[in-house]
Design a protein around this motif. Structure first.
Motif, PDB file in Angstrom:
ATOM      1  N   ARG A 111       7.777   5.916   2.772  1.00  0.00           N
ATOM      2  CA  ARG A 111       6.405   6.324   2.491  1.00  0.00           C
ATOM      3  C   ARG A 111       5.415   5.371   3.135  1.00  0.00           C
ATOM      4  N   ALA A 112       4.195   5.847   3.287  1.00  0.00           N
ATOM      5  CA  ALA A 112       3.122   4.965   3.734  1.00  0.00           C
ATOM      6  C   ALA A 112       2.783   4.006   2.595  1.00  0.00           C
ATOM      7  N   VAL A 113       2.382   2.803   2.950  1.00  0.00           N
ATOM      8  CA  VAL A 113       1.975   1.825   1.946  1.00  0.00           C
ATOM      9  C   VAL A 113       0.544   2.143   1.513  1.00  0.00           C
ATOM     10  N   VAL A 114       0.387   2.453   0.224  1.00  0.00           N
ATOM     11  CA  VAL A 114      -0.920   2.837  -0.320  1.00  0.00           C
ATOM     12  C   VAL A 114      -1.262   1.870  -1.452  1.00  0.00           C
ATOM     13  N   PRO A 115      -2.045   0.825  -1.181  1.00  0.00           N
ATOM     14  CA  PRO A 115      -2.337  -0.189  -2.203  1.00  0.00           C
ATOM     15  C   PRO A 115      -2.940   0.381  -3.488  1.00  0.00           C
ATOM     16  N   ASP A 116      -3.769   1.420  -3.380  1.00  0.00           N
ATOM     17  CA  ASP A 116      -4.382   1.984  -4.584  1.00  0.00           C
ATOM     18  C   ASP A 116      -3.344   2.591  -5.524  1.00  0.00           C
ATOM     19  N   SER A 117      -2.152   2.887  -4.988  1.00  0.00           N
ATOM     20  CA  SER A 117      -1.107   3.475  -5.832  1.00  0.00           C
ATOM     21  C   SER A 117      -0.211   2.413  -6.459  1.00  0.00           C
ATOM     22  N   SER A 147      -7.054   5.013 -10.323  1.00  0.00           N
ATOM     23  CA  SER A 147      -6.948   3.822  -9.489  1.00  0.00           C
ATOM     24  C   SER A 147      -7.244   2.559 -10.285  1.00  0.00           C
ATOM     25  N   GLN A 148      -8.177   2.644 -11.235  1.00  0.00           N
ATOM     26  CA  GLN A 148      -8.467   1.494 -12.093  1.00  0.00           C
ATOM     27  C   GLN A 148      -7.288   1.207 -13.024  1.00  0.00           C
ATOM     28  N   ASN A 149      -6.683   2.264 -13.549  1.00  0.00           N
ATOM     29  CA  ASN A 149      -5.502   2.074 -14.393  1.00  0.00           C
ATOM     30  C   ASN A 149      -4.362   1.458 -13.588  1.00  0.00           C
ATOM     31  N   ASN A 150      -4.192   1.885 -12.349  1.00  0.00           N
ATOM     32  CA  ASN A 150      -3.176   1.282 -11.492  1.00  0.00           C
ATOM     33  C   ASN A 150      -3.442  -0.205 -11.310  1.00  0.00           C
ATOM     34  N   ALA A 151      -4.700  -0.550 -11.063  1.00  0.00           N
ATOM     35  CA  ALA A 151      -5.059  -1.947 -10.850  1.00  0.00           C
ATOM     36  C   ALA A 151      -4.807  -2.775 -12.116  1.00  0.00           C
TER      37      ALA A 151
END
Length: 293
Positions: free
Chosen positions: A254-260, A197-201
């Motif tokens: 898909r569902a919106v998943v901000p962490d992704s 999740s940090q890498n995604n951010a």
């Protein structure tokens, strides 16, 4: 966008006659992404960004397998190819604009090469496939694009217009600017030290900065050329909206998943492009220290 008759870049390499064939997907670890699922592809960081193998490596903490680079002679596009001429013209203007910006900062800009390909092509970051969308490879400092992506941008993603296409190029060159400024190396050093999740951010901040750099280019380009038509900036803003992670996740059912998120929401992409466009100053593009995106 009144681009005809402007100078074209010599840094365009045409590999389209060497195409590895379209149709097939891009497989990693048993997964395959086809051009028909390009909306889903962005969720994994595979559209309008750094090379997807580099992104996959950043997210997993590993290193992409070394790949054989292109060994054939570099060919320029044919003179009568209108679409290639457009790409070459936009690329040349990015060279002029970023060259000037770097000189103002006391530096020297080393332009990227842009590779036109069809189907698949070897890169220093892995095998490039049309299904990835346009991407920048830091390993060889080249931007790769299958021009068929512009049809996808218009017909599947709902972002028509020449300046929407120019925005795509400017965004990829924005990644090269990050490489030239040493930002890419700093981000690369974070690999393996952050959670997914940090890498995604971190990836979101990388991509939004490239959007901001694209906006800086647009403003500085218009100052020098006065070549934009009414509606051109709106076309770029529309493209930024259509390729936001939230919009693409919804489009993919898909569902919106901000962490992704790996590229940022539609609102964020529009905001940062507009930030660069309104200021024309790279100092406004510090997404890494921004309190909010």
């Amino acid at each position: 966008m009144r681009w005809e008759g402007n100078e074209q870049s010599d840094n365009v390499e045409d590999r389209r006659s060497e195409g590895g064939g379209g149709g097939g997907g891009f497989g990693i670890g048993g997964r395959s992404i086809g051009i028909g699922t390009i909306a889903v592809a962005l969720i994994g960081g595979w559209v309008l960004g750094i090379n997807p193998l580099t992104m996959l490596s950043m997210l997993s903490g590993g290193s992409p397998a070394p790949q054989a680079q292109h060994q054939g002679p570099a060919h320029a596009p044919p003179a009568n190819d209108q679409q290639a001429a457009f790409v070459s013209t936009v690329l040349r203007n990015t060279e002029e604009v970023w060259g000037q910006i770097f000189r103002e900062q006391g530096g020297t800009y080393q332009p990227a090469r842009l590779v036109l390909f069809r189907g698949a092509t070897p890169t220093a970051c892995g095998t490039g496939q049309s299904a990835m969308g346009p991407f920048y490879c830091p390993g060889d400092k080249k931007v790769y694009i299958d021009l068929g992506f512009y049809d996808t941008l218009k017909n599947q993603l709902g972002a028509p217009g020449e300046f929407a296409q120019a925005y795509v190029i400017a965004h990829e060159i924005g990644h090269h600017v990050q490489d030239e400024l040493g930002i890419t190396a700093k981000v690369d050093a974070l690999r393996g030290r952050q959670s997914q999740s940090q890498n995604n951010a971190t990836s979101v901040r990388v991509e939004l900065q490239a959007d901001c750099f694209a906006g800086v280019w647009a403003q500085r380009s218009q100052q020098s050329k006065q070549w934009l038509d009414p509606g051109d900036i709106a076309a770029a803003m529309n493209a930024a909206e259509k390729i936001g992670d939230d919009t693409l996740q919804r489009s993919a059912g898909r569902a919106v998943v901000p962490d992704s998120f790996t590229h940022g929401s539609s609102a964020q992409r529009q905001r940062w492009f507009n930030t660069g466009y309104q200021s024309g100053d790279i100092k406004t593009c510090d997404t890494f220290n921004a309190r909010s995106l």
